[in-house]
Design a protein around this motif. Structure first.
Motif, short mmCIF file in Angstrom:
data_model
loop_
_atom_site.label_atom_id
_atom_site.label_comp_id
_atom_site.label_asym_id
_atom_site.label_seq_id
_atom_site.Cartn_x
_atom_site.Cartn_y
_atom_site.Cartn_z
N ASN A 84 -65.02 -12.85 14.69
CA ASN A 84 -64.25 -13.28 13.53
C ASN A 84 -64.63 -14.72 13.17
O ASN A 84 -64.40 -15.64 13.95
CB ASN A 84 -62.76 -13.19 13.86
N PRO A 85 -65.21 -14.95 11.99
CA PRO A 85 -65.64 -16.31 11.63
C PRO A 85 -64.48 -17.28 11.45
O PRO A 85 -64.68 -18.50 11.50
CB PRO A 85 -66.41 -16.11 10.33
N ARG A 86 -63.28 -16.77 11.27
CA ARG A 86 -62.10 -17.63 11.11
C ARG A 86 -61.32 -17.79 12.43
O ARG A 86 -60.25 -18.41 12.43
CB ARG A 86 -61.16 -17.04 10.06
N PHE A 87 -61.85 -17.22 13.51
CA PHE A 87 -61.08 -17.18 14.76
C PHE A 87 -60.62 -18.57 15.22
O PHE A 87 -59.44 -18.78 15.52
CB PHE A 87 -61.89 -16.53 15.88
N GLY A 88 -61.52 -19.52 15.28
CA GLY A 88 -61.17 -20.85 15.76
C GLY A 88 -60.06 -21.49 14.96
O GLY A 88 -59.10 -22.05 15.52
N THR A 89 -60.14 -21.37 13.64
CA THR A 89 -59.14 -21.96 12.76
C THR A 89 -57.80 -21.25 12.90
O THR A 89 -56.74 -21.87 12.97
CB THR A 89 -59.60 -21.89 11.30
N GLN A 90 -57.85 -19.91 12.94
CA GLN A 90 -56.62 -19.14 13.03
C GLN A 90 -55.95 -19.30 14.39
O GLN A 90 -54.72 -19.50 14.49
CB GLN A 90 -56.91 -17.66 12.75
N PHE A 91 -56.73 -19.23 15.45
CA PHE A 91 -56.20 -19.33 16.81
C PHE A 91 -55.63 -20.73 17.06
O PHE A 91 -54.53 -20.88 17.60
CB PHE A 91 -57.32 -19.03 17.80
N GLY A 92 -56.38 -21.74 16.64
CA GLY A 92 -55.92 -23.11 16.80
C GLY A 92 -54.73 -23.44 15.92
O GLY A 92 -53.82 -24.15 16.33
N GLY A 93 -54.74 -22.90 14.70
CA GLY A 93 -53.63 -23.14 13.78
C GLY A 93 -52.32 -22.58 14.29
O GLY A 93 -51.26 -23.21 14.13
N ALA A 94 -52.37 -21.40 14.91
CA ALA A 94 -51.16 -20.80 15.47
C ALA A 94 -50.58 -21.69 16.56
O ALA A 94 -49.37 -21.91 16.65
CB ALA A 94 -51.48 -19.41 16.02
N ALA A 95 -51.47 -22.24 17.40
CA ALA A 95 -51.01 -23.12 18.48
C ALA A 95 -50.40 -24.41 17.93
O ALA A 95 -49.37 -24.88 18.41
CB ALA A 95 -52.18 -23.45 19.41
N GLU A 96 -51.04 -24.99 16.93
CA GLU A 96 -50.54 -26.23 16.34
C GLU A 96 -49.16 -26.05 15.72
O GLU A 96 -48.36 -26.99 15.68
CB GLU A 96 -51.53 -26.73 15.29
N ALA A 97 -48.89 -24.85 15.25
CA ALA A 97 -47.57 -24.57 14.66
C ALA A 97 -46.53 -24.23 15.72
O ALA A 97 -45.37 -23.95 15.39
CB ALA A 97 -47.69 -23.42 13.66
N GLY A 98 -46.93 -24.24 17.00
CA GLY A 98 -45.98 -23.99 18.08
C GLY A 98 -45.81 -22.54 18.46
O GLY A 98 -44.88 -22.19 19.20
N LEU A 99 -46.70 -21.67 17.97
CA LEU A 99 -46.60 -20.24 18.27
C LEU A 99 -47.33 -19.92 19.57
O LEU A 99 -48.32 -20.55 19.92
CB LEU A 99 -47.21 -19.40 17.15
N PHE A 100 -46.85 -18.92 20.29
CA PHE A 100 -47.65 -18.32 21.35
C PHE A 100 -48.77 -17.56 20.65
O PHE A 100 -48.55 -16.95 19.59
CB PHE A 100 -46.81 -17.37 22.19
N ARG A 101 -49.98 -17.59 21.24
CA ARG A 101 -51.08 -16.91 20.56
C ARG A 101 -51.93 -16.15 21.57
O ARG A 101 -52.04 -16.51 22.75
CB ARG A 101 -51.94 -17.91 19.78
N GLY A 102 -52.51 -15.05 21.11
CA GLY A 102 -53.38 -14.25 21.94
C GLY A 102 -54.54 -13.73 21.11
O GLY A 102 -54.43 -13.62 19.88
N ALA A 103 -55.64 -13.41 21.75
CA ALA A 103 -56.83 -12.89 21.05
C ALA A 103 -56.94 -11.40 21.28
O ALA A 103 -56.49 -10.88 22.30
CB ALA A 103 -58.08 -13.60 21.56
N TYR A 104 -57.54 -10.69 20.31
CA TYR A 104 -57.75 -9.25 20.51
C TYR A 104 -59.16 -8.83 20.18
O TYR A 104 -59.86 -9.45 19.38
CB TYR A 104 -56.71 -8.42 19.76
N HIS A 105 -59.57 -7.74 20.84
CA HIS A 105 -60.90 -7.16 20.66
C HIS A 105 -60.75 -5.76 20.08
O HIS A 105 -60.05 -4.92 20.64
CB HIS A 105 -61.63 -7.07 22.01
N PHE A 106 -61.43 -5.52 18.95
CA PHE A 106 -61.42 -4.19 18.34
C PHE A 106 -62.55 -3.37 18.96
O PHE A 106 -63.73 -3.66 18.77
CB PHE A 106 -61.60 -4.29 16.82
N ALA A 107 -62.18 -2.35 19.73
CA ALA A 107 -63.15 -1.58 20.49
C ALA A 107 -64.02 -0.68 19.61
O ALA A 107 -63.55 -0.09 18.64
CB ALA A 107 -62.43 -0.72 21.53
N GLN A 108 -65.28 -0.60 19.98
CA GLN A 108 -66.23 0.35 19.41
C GLN A 108 -66.88 1.07 20.60
O GLN A 108 -68.02 0.78 20.98
CB GLN A 108 -67.27 -0.36 18.56
N PRO A 109 -66.18 2.04 21.19
CA PRO A 109 -66.61 2.63 22.46
C PRO A 109 -67.95 3.37 22.41
O PRO A 109 -68.56 3.60 23.46
CB PRO A 109 -65.47 3.61 22.79
#
Length: 334
Positions: A62-87
């Motif tokens: 995700n090209p926006r991952f760093g911004t989105q993940f970091g932004g959630a933390a800065e706003a005080g949210l708990f945050r987690g990452a996910y992987h969309f599987a392609q088995p």
């Protein structure tokens, strides 16, 4: 084996009952398609956590991952990452490694939730020519998921969260009950979570809508905010095992199976049955007693102690009582 928890335990995934979305803690899930996000508005709107897509398959980040993940933390949210599987593209271990290397690695900062394995209906049927289960049999799908979850657990000390729907799980895994240790993030749009896959008695997260008042998908954590915090910041966990390998030799293994390094672990033992301790490398001993200390045990590491005794009688039951934290082991030999 016996398991000892070296700090207070709150089991975030072990709550009874199944709460509806209105009774849980609200949160969101987002991806590159969500675009730029006003995280302050999410927080002001009541959102407490966010899951952000990090990767897909073995070659998309995700090209926006760093911004989105970091932004959630800065706003005080708990945050987690996910992987969309392609088995169908590569094995589970390979995709777990890709996820871990591109945002999915768990860190013990008190704000990061365990990573998520998103396994759901194949959305690219027209492109890849595969069915809803990506062309895998139920047996092969279970193996794929197991490879991913085991790799993630070994790398982070956490059980990856599994995002799926009841219908997909039944169809593509044969309703497998092999992943009870993994928290469930249930995908079911509507006013109630409905029935769950056989594997779980309760869900930990519930995605109830694709869109709503908050950015991205609408979700709820099935518990209190303090329990959500405990899921992001779990206690240390140490497993203790032992055996009498003979009448004169006893072995104790202390393994750090949790996500944090553990310091100052005390191991003490006392021989019984008319014997005394005559050898205990790296430990202090005198008469029937032995005392050991582990200054620090890193995550996923173990330490083994071997105690040698000298019985006074050639026959009869002998052994050692060993204590590690709150765990007590009785090792017997004849």
């Amino acid at each position: 084996m016996k398991r000892v928890w070296l700090s207070a335990v709150i089991l975030a995934a072990g709550m009874t009952g199944v709460a509806e979305a209105a009774d849980g803690v609200p949160g969101v899930d987002v991806s590159n398609w969500t675009g730029d996000i006003d995280w302050e508005s999410v927080a002001l709107g009541g959102g407490k956590f966010a899951f952000v897509q990090a990767t897909e398959g073995g070659d998309y980040r995700n090209p926006r991952f760093g911004t989105q993940f970091g932004g959630a933390a800065e706003a005080g949210l708990f945050r987690g990452a996910y992987h969309f599987a392609q088995p169908h593209e590569s094995d589970g271990r390979t995709q777990a490694d890709y996820f871990l290397q591109n945002g999915g690695d768990w860190i013990g900062d008190g704000q990061t939730l365990p990573g998520v394995l998103d396994v759901e209906d194949n959305p690219y049927k027209d492109k890849n020519g595969k069915n809803s289960c990506y062309g895998l049999s139920t047996k092969d799908m279970v193996t794929w998921i197991e490879d991913f979850t085991v790799r993630y657990r070994r790398a982070t000390g956490r059980h990856v969260i599994i995002y799926t729907s009841t219908s997909w799980w039944r169809t593509c895994t044969g309703n497998s009950a092999a992943f009870r240790s993994n928290p469930l993030w249930l995908a079911r749009w509507g006013s109630e979570p409905g029935s769950l896959p056989k594997n779980w008695k309760r869900h930990t997260f519930w995605q109830s809508a694709e869109k709503g008042t908050l950015a991205g998908g609408q979700n709820a954590f099935n518990g209190s905010e303090s329990q959500l915090k405990a899921l992001a910041n779990p206690p240390a966990e140490v497993m203790v095992s032992g055996e009498a390998t003979s009448r004169t030799s006893y072995r104790v293994v202390v393994t750090n199976t949790g996500p944090h390094p553990v310091k100052d672990i005390k191991v003490s033992g006392r021989a019984f049955g008319g014997q005394r301790v005559v050898e205990a490398p790296a430990c202090k001993f005198s008469g029937t007693a032995v005392s050991c200390r582990i200054k620090e045990l890193p995550r996923a590491k173990k330490v083994m102690f071997v105690f040698t005794t000298q019985p006074r009688k050639p026959k009869g039951t002998v052994g050692m009582n060993v204590t590690v934290g709150s765990v007590k082991l009785t090792l017997k030999a004849r």
